[in-house]
Design a protein around this motif. Sequence first.
Motif, mmCIF file in Angstrom:
data_model
loop_
_atom_site.group_PDB
_atom_site.id
_atom_site.type_symbol
_atom_site.label_atom_id
_atom_site.label_comp_id
_atom_site.label_asym_id
_atom_site.label_seq_id
_atom_site.Cartn_x
_atom_site.Cartn_y
_atom_site.Cartn_z
ATOM 1 N N ILE A 377 27.154 26.224 -20.986
ATOM 2 C CA ILE A 377 27.368 27.448 -21.856
ATOM 3 C C ILE A 377 26.527 26.506 -23.099
ATOM 4 O O ILE A 377 26.624 26.858 -24.223
ATOM 5 N N ILE A 397 32.545 22.614 -27.357
ATOM 6 C CA ILE A 397 32.932 23.149 -25.640
ATOM 7 C C ILE A 397 33.604 22.488 -24.961
ATOM 8 O O ILE A 397 33.359 21.015 -24.205
ATOM 9 N N PHE A 416 27.684 35.373 -24.018
ATOM 10 C CA PHE A 416 27.368 34.887 -25.526
ATOM 11 C C PHE A 416 26.592 35.006 -26.244
ATOM 12 O O PHE A 416 26.787 34.598 -27.442
ATOM 13 N N VAL A 439 34.945 26.913 -27.374
ATOM 14 C CA VAL A 439 35.191 27.429 -26.044
ATOM 15 C C VAL A 439 35.768 26.691 -24.866
ATOM 16 O O VAL A 439 35.813 25.173 -24.973
ATOM 17 N N ILE A 450 38.192 31.927 -19.216
ATOM 18 C CA ILE A 450 37.435 31.283 -20.673
ATOM 19 C C ILE A 450 37.888 32.278 -22.150
ATOM 20 O O ILE A 450 38.260 33.173 -21.957
ATOM 21 N N TYR A 452 37.257 32.404 -25.712
ATOM 22 C CA TYR A 452 35.960 32.022 -26.939
ATOM 23 C C TYR A 452 36.586 32.309 -27.684
ATOM 24 O O TYR A 452 36.935 33.572 -28.404
#
Length: 526
Positions: A377, A397, A416, A439, A450, A452
């Motif tokens: 990512i 992240i 993404f 994230v 996940i 986001y």
Amino acid sequence: MKKIILSIKTQLIITFIAISSIIIFVVTYFNFISNVDQEKNSFIQNSIIQANLLADFSVSPLVFSDKEGAKENLDKLKNDTNIQRVIIFDNNQNIFAQYNPHKLENPSDIKYQEISLDDKNNGFLNYGILKISVPLKHKDEIYGILYLEKSTKIITKLLKKVFKDVIVFTLILLIIIYFICIFLSNYLLKPILFLAKSAEEIATTQNYSTRVEYNSRNEIGSLYKAFNKLLKDTESLTNNLEEKVNIRTKELNLKTQELELSLDNLKKTQQQLIESEKMSALGNLVSGIAHEVNTPLGNAITSSSIIEKETSLLIKEFQEGTLKRSSMETKLDILSKSAKLLNKTLSYASDLIKSFKQISIDQVTNDIRIFEISHYIEDIFLTNHNKLKLIPVKVQIESESDIMIKTSPGVIAQIFNNLIQNSIIHGFENLEYDAKISVFLKTQEEYLIIDYIDNGVGINEDIKKKIFEPFVTTKRNAGGTGLGLNIVYNLIYQKLKGSIDVISEKNLGTKFTIKIPLIYSAEGKK
């Protein structure tokens, strides 16, 4: 508890017998009570007459003190077993003569005239002892009292016989009524039950050409005629319906074929849109990488030019013999710094090209492989750095650990890229504060979760429920297709066999929660 279901025939018999039984019981009960009262009153009246006759025969012996005569009259009562005792009292209630075969105790406080029944605890239809006292008088002058006690067993015996006869008669009558009910139910219900059975068979076989027959002009005959007419109409409707069903089936088959063709075309179009979006993303990626690599390469060229220039000067001074220590140290310092800058910019360019190479291959091939998700990512955000720095956007992240996942990295990249593009175009437009994308990665049993999150302007309430539908966009006039989040949705549900949820509030940002299996399975989890 199982419910008992009775047939209409049984219900009719039970109802008829119940009503008849109630009527018979009521009539018999009042008749029996009437007989009881009649027999009891008759017994009392006869006993009073008997007591008065004894009194008439006992006055003369009492007046003349003829005890032998009185005793002789009383002894004649031996043949009447119902008489318990008879006592003749004078006016002082002294016993003048008595008939007492059972040696009963003498009564006290005898009244001149009294009639009573001593029926305490004597059982069913047993009235006990009848007690009668009458005055002994001659020409209105009273000389004493005649006291008579008489058993009521004779009426008890008679009434019990009557009761037994009533019970037997009632039972016989109920048996007769039962057989009458069976006869009437068979006569009246047999054609109706036959009609019900025929209707059940027709409903099972669906043979509406069947007809039932009953030769009678009463209401049941009318019912049979109506049933036959109903069968005829049903047969006609069924035939017409079958023709219509056949026509509709053919039309439906044609429509189904058309729908299947349309569905195939739609799937092809959807796949083309996904591929087109993928190629578009790849094109943007190439453009971004080219722009991003341009800076470090420019720095590298500058550094190499400086190194080349300083090296030439250094060689020239050395050859001419004019090289001084201070000049050499200065030029070596410049060469060292330029070499470091060159190495740094080339390493950065190498990392960009490496990320671009891996992500571009993944997006084209969609192969399944094992990789560490958080680093991947980071590479995706690195390839989008050119777009993010224009706003600019701070990227965070966080992962609970190095999470290894077996899935399609190309699909992850496509998801993404679309989410980042969505945040840039919609979330951070006209933002008055620092933009940020976070994230968060964690595992939950056999799944990867996940989160986001962007701190943009959020999603309007009027489109929040349909943001994953195709062609839903607020930027149609600005070139938006409305396919970004729809592609994300389909990739997650169809490709990765996962799920996605969204939470958003106006001016408070948007949160997408994605749940996918840690190990990819084409069938997905049940």
